[in-house]
Design a protein around this motif. Sequence first.
Motif, PDB file in Angstrom:
ATOM      1  N   ILE A   1      92.269  24.144  -2.518  1.00  0.00           N
ATOM      2  CA  ILE A   1      93.233  23.833  -1.459  1.00  0.00           C
ATOM      3  C   ILE A   1      92.939  24.679  -0.223  1.00  0.00           C
ATOM      4  N   ALA A   2      92.700  25.976  -0.435  1.00  0.00           N
ATOM      5  CA  ALA A   2      92.410  26.856   0.701  1.00  0.00           C
ATOM      6  C   ALA A   2      91.123  26.437   1.407  1.00  0.00           C
ATOM      7  N   ILE A   3      90.091  26.096   0.623  1.00  0.00           N
ATOM      8  CA  ILE A   3      88.818  25.685   1.235  1.00  0.00           C
ATOM      9  C   ILE A   3      88.983  24.371   1.988  1.00  0.00           C
ATOM     10  N   LEU A   4      89.703  23.410   1.367  1.00  0.00           N
ATOM     11  CA  LEU A   4      89.895  22.113   2.032  1.00  0.00           C
ATOM     12  C   LEU A   4      90.699  22.274   3.312  1.00  0.00           C
ATOM     13  N   ALA A   5      91.756  23.085   3.267  1.00  0.00           N
ATOM     14  CA  ALA A   5      92.551  23.315   4.477  1.00  0.00           C
ATOM     15  C   ALA A   5      91.705  23.979   5.554  1.00  0.00           C
ATOM     16  N   SER A   6      90.871  24.928   5.158  1.00  0.00           N
ATOM     17  CA  SER A   6      90.000  25.599   6.128  1.00  0.00           C
ATOM     18  C   SER A   6      88.981  24.635   6.714  1.00  0.00           C
ATOM     19  N   LEU A   7      88.433  23.754   5.871  1.00  0.00           N
ATOM     20  CA  LEU A   7      87.460  22.775   6.380  1.00  0.00           C
ATOM     21  C   LEU A   7      88.108  21.807   7.365  1.00  0.00           C
ATOM     22  N   LEU A   8      89.295  21.306   7.003  1.00  0.00           N
ATOM     23  CA  LEU A   8      89.982  20.379   7.908  1.00  0.00           C
ATOM     24  C   LEU A   8      90.352  21.074   9.217  1.00  0.00           C
ATOM     25  N   ALA A   9      90.943  22.262   9.092  1.00  0.00           N
ATOM     26  CA  ALA A   9      91.316  22.987  10.304  1.00  0.00           C
ATOM     27  C   ALA A   9      90.079  23.394  11.093  1.00  0.00           C
ATOM     28  N   GLY A  10      89.017  23.797  10.381  1.00  0.00           N
ATOM     29  CA  GLY A  10      87.792  24.169  11.073  1.00  0.00           C
ATOM     30  C   GLY A  10      87.180  23.003  11.836  1.00  0.00           C
ATOM     31  N   SER A  11      87.187  21.824  11.196  1.00  0.00           N
ATOM     32  CA  SER A  11      86.664  20.639  11.893  1.00  0.00           C
ATOM     33  C   SER A  11      87.487  20.338  13.137  1.00  0.00           C
ATOM     34  N   ALA A  12      88.816  20.422  12.991  1.00  0.00           N
ATOM     35  CA  ALA A  12      89.679  20.168  14.147  1.00  0.00           C
ATOM     36  C   ALA A  12      89.458  21.210  15.240  1.00  0.00           C
ATOM     37  N   LEU A  13      89.352  22.480  14.848  1.00  0.00           N
ATOM     38  CA  LEU A  13      89.164  23.529  15.845  1.00  0.00           C
ATOM     39  C   LEU A  13      87.803  23.421  16.528  1.00  0.00           C
ATOM     40  N   VAL A  14      86.762  23.129  15.746  1.00  0.00           N
ATOM     41  CA  VAL A  14      85.432  22.982  16.349  1.00  0.00           C
ATOM     42  C   VAL A  14      85.413  21.792  17.304  1.00  0.00           C
ATOM     43  N   GLY A  15      86.013  20.668  16.864  1.00  0.00           N
ATOM     44  CA  GLY A  15      86.085  19.515  17.752  1.00  0.00           C
ATOM     45  C   GLY A  15      86.886  19.803  19.013  1.00  0.00           C
TER      46      GLY A  15
END
Length: 511
Positions: free
Chosen positions: A14-28
Motif C-alpha cells: 500500500i505504501a509503495i503503491l501510494a508513493s508510486l501514484l503520488a510520485g507519478s502525479a508529482l513528477v507530471g
Amino acid sequence: MKSPVKRVSFRLRIAILASLLAGSALVGFGMFSWWLIYQTKLKRIDDGIKTQLLRESDRPRPIEHWQSYTEALPTSLGTNTLTDQALLIQNADGNTLYQSDNWTIELTQIATFPPLPSPTQPYSTLRPPPPLNQPPPGPRPLPALDQAGRIEPPPIPPVDEQIGRPPPPRQLSNLSTRFTLAGTWRLGTVSAPYVRIAIAVNLHSLYGEMDAIRNAFLIAIPSTLVLIAIGAWWLSGSALQPIREVTATLRQVTAQGLNQRVPISNPDSEFAELLQVFNQMMERLERSFTQASRFSADAAHELKTPLSILQGELERTLQAAKPGSALQQRLSSLLDEVRHLGAIVRKLLLLSLADAGQMHLHTVEVDVSTLLEELVDDIEMLAPELDVHVQVQPALKVLADQALLTQVLQNLMSNAIKYNLPQGWIRIEAGQQHQMIFVTISNASKDIAASERSHIFDRFHRGDPARTHQVEGLGLGLSLSREIAYAHRGNLILNPTPKGQTAFTLTLPTG
C-alpha cells in the motif's frame, strides 16, 4: 518439498503503491509546471522584443539614437546586462547602419528579415510630411475680446498632420530560438519602409532560472514522496489495525484459548462486520471443540471401568485354566488385547484432557539423569543387539510429573528400538542450555520422507507402510508425548538429520 514463497507485506505494498501514484502525479505536475513557467518567461521575452521592434520601426531614427537605445535596451527587455541582448539596424537596402558590440557574424547569417507587403501606392504619397515648425499640441487658449467687447474669433491652429496618420506598413518575423557559439538566442526581426531592425536576446539567464527551478523540484519532489510514503505507511497501519487484532487473537487460539474474542471498537462498518463474523466463527468453533472433547473424555472414561472388569475376569479365568491348554492360550491372547485396548483408552483420555486444558500434573523434582540410566538398562535387556551410546550430564533435574515424563521417554526409546535397523545403534544425549534441559534420542533407521515429517505428530498417523511394516502401534504415542511436553511448558521436535538416522529432542524448563 517446495519452500514457501516469501510474500511482500500488504502494508508495504500500500505504501509503495501510494508513493508510486503520488510520485507519478508529482513528477507530471513538476514537468508541466516547469514547462508552463518556461513558456511564460519565454513569452515575456517575446512580448518585449515585439514591443521594441514595433515601437522603434514606426518612424525614422537618427543614427545617434541607436547607441543610447542599446544602453537602455536591457531595462526595456528586463535582462541583466548589455551582453544579454544584441541589436542590428539596416536601411531598406540592407546596408548596416548600426550594430551592437556583441552582434556576431553568426547572428547576421541567421537573421532573416520578412518582406514588406506591396502597397497600392507609394508610402510617401499617402500623406504629406508634417511641418517642421509645428508647435506641440496643447490646450486651446481662452477667446479674447476686441475693442467693442465682442469675442474675437480664435486663430485657426495648424493642423497636426500626425494625428490620425496610419502607421507605416511593417512586417514582423516569427520569433525563433537560434543556437550559436556565443550561446542560445531568441531572435526577432521587423521590416519597415525605411529601416530593418533585428533584436536578439541571450537565453542563458532564462536557462539559469529554469535550472534553479528544476533543482528545486528535484529536492522538493523526493522530499514530498518520503513524507507521502511515511503518511501512507502510517495510514495503512491504522487501517490494518483490526487485521492485526484478529492475527493476535488467532495466535492465542489453542485448545485452551478458543474463548478468545476480538473487541469490536472500530467504527468502520466493513471491519466491524469482519470482526463480528470472526467472533461468531470462534464461538461456533469453541462450542464444537468443547462438545468433541467432552465426548472423547466421557467415552474414554466410561470405557475404563468395563475394560478393568473384563481384564480382571480374564486374569482370574486364566489362572483357573489348565496350564498349557488351548483355553489358556486363547485367554492369554484375549488378555493381551484387552490390555492393549486399555492402553489406547488411557492415551485417548490423556489426549482429551490435554485438548481441554485439564491435564493435571503432579509435579515433583525429577532427576532426569537417573531416569535415563534406568531406561538405558531396559534397552540393553530388550534389544541387546543394538549398540547404545550414552552421553548424559549428571544431576539434570526438572519439576515434572514423573509418571508422564517417564511415559514420554519410554515412548521415544521404544520407537528407537522398533524403527531401528538390524545391528543398528541408539544414541542418547542429555544436557542443559539456557535454563532448559534437552534430551536427544537418535537411532539408525530408514529415511523419513519429506512429506511425512510434517505429519509425524498427527494422531493415528502411521507413516510410510514400507517403513512401519510389522511395527505395532496406532500412531498415538508421539502426539501424546508432545502434548505432555506442552503441558510441562516444553516441546518435542523431530530434528533434521543426515540420511539413515532419526532423532527426536525433548526440551523442558528447569524451573
